[in-house]
Structures are given as structure tokens and as C-alpha cells.
Design a protein around this motif. Structure first.
Motif, PDB file in Angstrom:
ATOM      1  N   TRP A   3       0.570  -4.530   8.317  1.00 25.60           N
ATOM      2  CA  TRP A   3      -0.845  -4.323   7.991  1.00 25.60           C
ATOM      3  C   TRP A   3      -1.095  -2.894   7.534  1.00 25.60           C
ATOM      4  O   TRP A   3      -1.883  -2.666   6.614  1.00 25.60           O
ATOM      5  CB  TRP A   3      -1.738  -4.695   9.177  1.00 25.60           C
ATOM      6  CG  TRP A   3      -1.930  -6.173   9.260  1.00 25.60           C
ATOM      7  CD1 TRP A   3      -1.239  -7.044  10.056  1.00 25.60           C
ATOM      8  CD2 TRP A   3      -2.834  -6.957   8.488  1.00 25.60           C
ATOM      9  NE1 TRP A   3      -1.669  -8.320   9.822  1.00 25.60           N
ATOM     10  CE2 TRP A   3      -2.655  -8.306   8.873  1.00 25.60           C
ATOM     11  CE3 TRP A   3      -3.782  -6.663   7.509  1.00 25.60           C
ATOM     12  CZ2 TRP A   3      -3.390  -9.347   8.311  1.00 25.60           C
ATOM     13  CZ3 TRP A   3      -4.512  -7.709   6.964  1.00 25.60           C
ATOM     14  CH2 TRP A   3      -4.315  -9.027   7.354  1.00 25.60           C
ATOM     15  N   ILE A   4      -0.442  -1.935   8.134  1.00 22.04           N
ATOM     16  CA  ILE A   4      -0.604  -0.539   7.713  1.00 22.04           C
ATOM     17  C   ILE A   4      -0.079  -0.362   6.292  1.00 22.04           C
ATOM     18  O   ILE A   4      -0.734   0.245   5.443  1.00 22.04           O
ATOM     19  CB  ILE A   4       0.105   0.419   8.691  1.00 22.04           C
ATOM     20  CG1 ILE A   4      -0.602   0.370  10.052  1.00 22.04           C
ATOM     21  CG2 ILE A   4       0.155   1.844   8.150  1.00 22.04           C
ATOM     22  CD1 ILE A   4       0.143   1.058  11.171  1.00 22.04           C
ATOM     23  N   VAL A   5       1.086  -0.912   6.027  1.00 20.89           N
ATOM     24  CA  VAL A   5       1.659  -0.840   4.675  1.00 20.89           C
ATOM     25  C   VAL A   5       0.742  -1.533   3.674  1.00 20.89           C
ATOM     26  O   VAL A   5       0.533  -1.031   2.563  1.00 20.89           O
ATOM     27  CB  VAL A   5       3.082  -1.442   4.655  1.00 20.89           C
ATOM     28  CG1 VAL A   5       3.609  -1.569   3.233  1.00 20.89           C
ATOM     29  CG2 VAL A   5       4.028  -0.609   5.508  1.00 20.89           C
ATOM     30  N   LEU A   6       0.177  -2.664   4.053  1.00 22.92           N
ATOM     31  CA  LEU A   6      -0.727  -3.390   3.162  1.00 22.92           C
ATOM     32  C   LEU A   6      -1.976  -2.571   2.851  1.00 22.92           C
ATOM     33  O   LEU A   6      -2.415  -2.515   1.692  1.00 22.92           O
ATOM     34  CB  LEU A   6      -1.117  -4.732   3.788  1.00 22.92           C
ATOM     35  CG  LEU A   6      -2.004  -5.638   2.936  1.00 22.92           C
ATOM     36  CD1 LEU A   6      -1.320  -5.989   1.619  1.00 22.92           C
ATOM     37  CD2 LEU A   6      -2.359  -6.890   3.718  1.00 22.92           C
ATOM     38  N   ILE A   7      -2.533  -1.924   3.836  1.00 27.95           N
ATOM     39  CA  ILE A   7      -3.718  -1.078   3.611  1.00 27.95           C
ATOM     40  C   ILE A   7      -3.379   0.081   2.677  1.00 27.95           C
ATOM     41  O   ILE A   7      -4.121   0.369   1.733  1.00 27.95           O
ATOM     42  CB  ILE A   7      -4.288  -0.588   4.955  1.00 27.95           C
ATOM     43  CG1 ILE A   7      -4.899  -1.779   5.713  1.00 27.95           C
ATOM     44  CG2 ILE A   7      -5.318   0.513   4.746  1.00 27.95           C
ATOM     45  CD1 ILE A   7      -5.212  -1.494   7.166  1.00 27.95           C
TER      46      ILE A   7
END
Length: 104
Positions: A3-7
Motif C-alpha cells: 500500500w505504501i508503494v502504491l501510494i
């Protein structure tokens, strides 16, 4: 971690989209370079996130973040008009992105 990478990848989508507009059809060097680096990094992050986040959710979040930030940058720095309606619509996109995260 996905999720951090996606953001971050969604933020990079706004970077490359903004750089594309400022490259004037790839006739300006530095915006073109920023575009190239940004799109590769953004797509790589999206691909990484899709290893553990379903494709539809990951793509919708990525696009939502990128589109919202691109509109915001355009209104703040790109001479695009600011209006209450546009702001509310962008907030709607943000709310949908948050909803997808909560639903996942």
C-alpha cells in the motif's frame, strides 16, 4: 508495504502527468526527463503493489491518487481555474480511494 508503494506510485503518476504537460510535446529536455523517470518508477511501483493487491483495486487507487494530485497541481500552479465544484469532485475521488483501502 504494498500500500505504501502504491501510494508513492500514485504520487509519481501526478509527477509524470504534470511533466508531460510541461514538456511541450517532448521539446523541453528536463520535463521530458522527469516524465520518463516518473512513468517508469510509477509503473514499476504499480506492478509491485499488484503482487498483493487485486488489480482493480490497485489500479483504481493509483489512478485516483494521480488524477487528484494532477488536478490539484494544475489548480495551484498550472493556471487551471479553481472552483468549489472542482474541489468537491476531487474530494469525492479521494473519498473513493480511501473507501477502497478500507474495503480491502
Amino acid at each position: 508495504m504494498a500500500w505504501i508503494v502504491l501510494i508513492v506510485s500514485g504520487v509519481l503518476e501526478a509527477v509524470w502527468a504534470t511533466a508531460l504537460g510541461r514538456s511541450e510535446g517532448f521539446t523541453r529536455l528536463w520535463p521530458s526527463v522527469v516524465f520518463g523517470v516518473g512513468i517508469v518508477a510509477s509503473m514499476a511501483g504499480l506492478a509491485f503493489a499488484m503482487r498483493s493487491i487485486p488489480t482493480g483495486t490497485a489500479y483504481a487507487v493509483w489512478v485516483g491518487i494521480g488524477a487528484s494530485l494532477t488536478v490539484l497541481v494544475g489548480m495551484l500552479f498550472g493556471g487551471e481555474g479553481f472552483s468549489l465544484v472542482r474541489t468537491l469532485l476531487v474530494l469525492g475521488i479521494v473519498a473513493c480511494v480511501i473507501g477502497l483501502k478500507i474495503a480491502h
